[in-house]
Write a protein that holds these residues in place. Structure first.
Motif: not given
Length: 246
Positions: A178-179, A182, A231-232, A234-236, A240-241
């Protein structure tokens, strides 16, 4: 609107025209491709066999050497001689899929026979001082077209490079990591910064199948904060981290 452009050896016609313009101006071009070797994988058109690594879950990358053709795994280091026929069905017509830095170099050498072309990747810089010699040649102006991987993306002040062409960056958009997107954004920002560093106007071409993707929209605007917010979010939503421990 999605526009499909024909590719010549993995390079679009507008990018080839931009390279020719730099050659006419006696300026330098940089083509960035984060895939060394000749092709990412070879396959059999008859049965669908692919060059899987025999030691891990990755693929063996096709490399052309002066005396033989090799398959190398860029993850675990496995190496084998490239087969002359399909190991599964015996078909002798094995096809390289995709482009690596070797193949791009071969294409450009055929299209621009009078240009001085240098390739900087882990294969061309294995010997002691090999990388520095190649970088010195670029700085001194004896290289017209530079082809490179992450080794050329940051930390270099190339005075005469006015064109950066980024080839095949899309794989990171659909990586299991997932990184990956980024990291791709950071790489693209870094390599784009190699163009136009000495007061000369710089230009950057990105060859992508997904021009409407958030990553390329943000890249056009130099908008890291906006892309980070996307990105944040999507991760929330995915847990995810940095919103959850892994």
């Amino acid at each position: 609107r999605k526009l499909q452009r024909p590719l010549q050896g993995g390079i679009s016609q507008p990018l080839l025209q931009a390279i020719k313009l730099r050659l006419d101006r006696r300026e330098q071009s940089l083509l960035y491709l984060n895939r060394r070797g000749y092709a990412p994988v070879i396959c059999c058109d008859a049965c669908g066999w692919l060059s899987h690594c025999y030691r891990c879950s990755a693929y063996l990358v096709f490399h052309r050497e002066p005396d033989k053709n090799l398959l190398r795994c860029h993850y675990c280091g496995a190496e084998a001689q490239a087969p002359k026929h399909c190991p599964d069905c015996g078909n002798v017509d094995l096809t390289p899929l995709g482009q690596g830095t070797q193949r791009i170099e071969e294409t450009l050498a055929a299209l621009f026979p009078n240009a001085n072309i240098a390739r900087i990747d882990a294969d061309t810089t294995r010997g002691k001082g090999g990388a520095q010699e190649l970088f010195d040649a670029v700085h001194h102006g004896s290289v017209d077209i530079l082809i490179g991987t992450q080794m050329v993306a940051k930390g270099h002040d190339f005075q005469r490079i006015t064109l950066v062409g980024i080839l095949n960056p899309d794989a990171a958009l659909y990586s299991q990591d997932f990184r990956a997107s980024e990291r791709l954004f950071a790489q693209l920002m870094q390599v784009a910064g190699r163009a136009g560093r000495a007061g000369l106007r710089g230009e950057v071409f990105v060859q992508t199948r997904y021009p409407q993707s958030d990553i390329y929209r943000s890249l056009l605007r130099h908008d890291y904060p906006g892309y980070a917010e996307t990105l944040l979010a999507h991760r929330q939503k995915a847990g995810l981290s940095p919103f959850a421990f892994l």
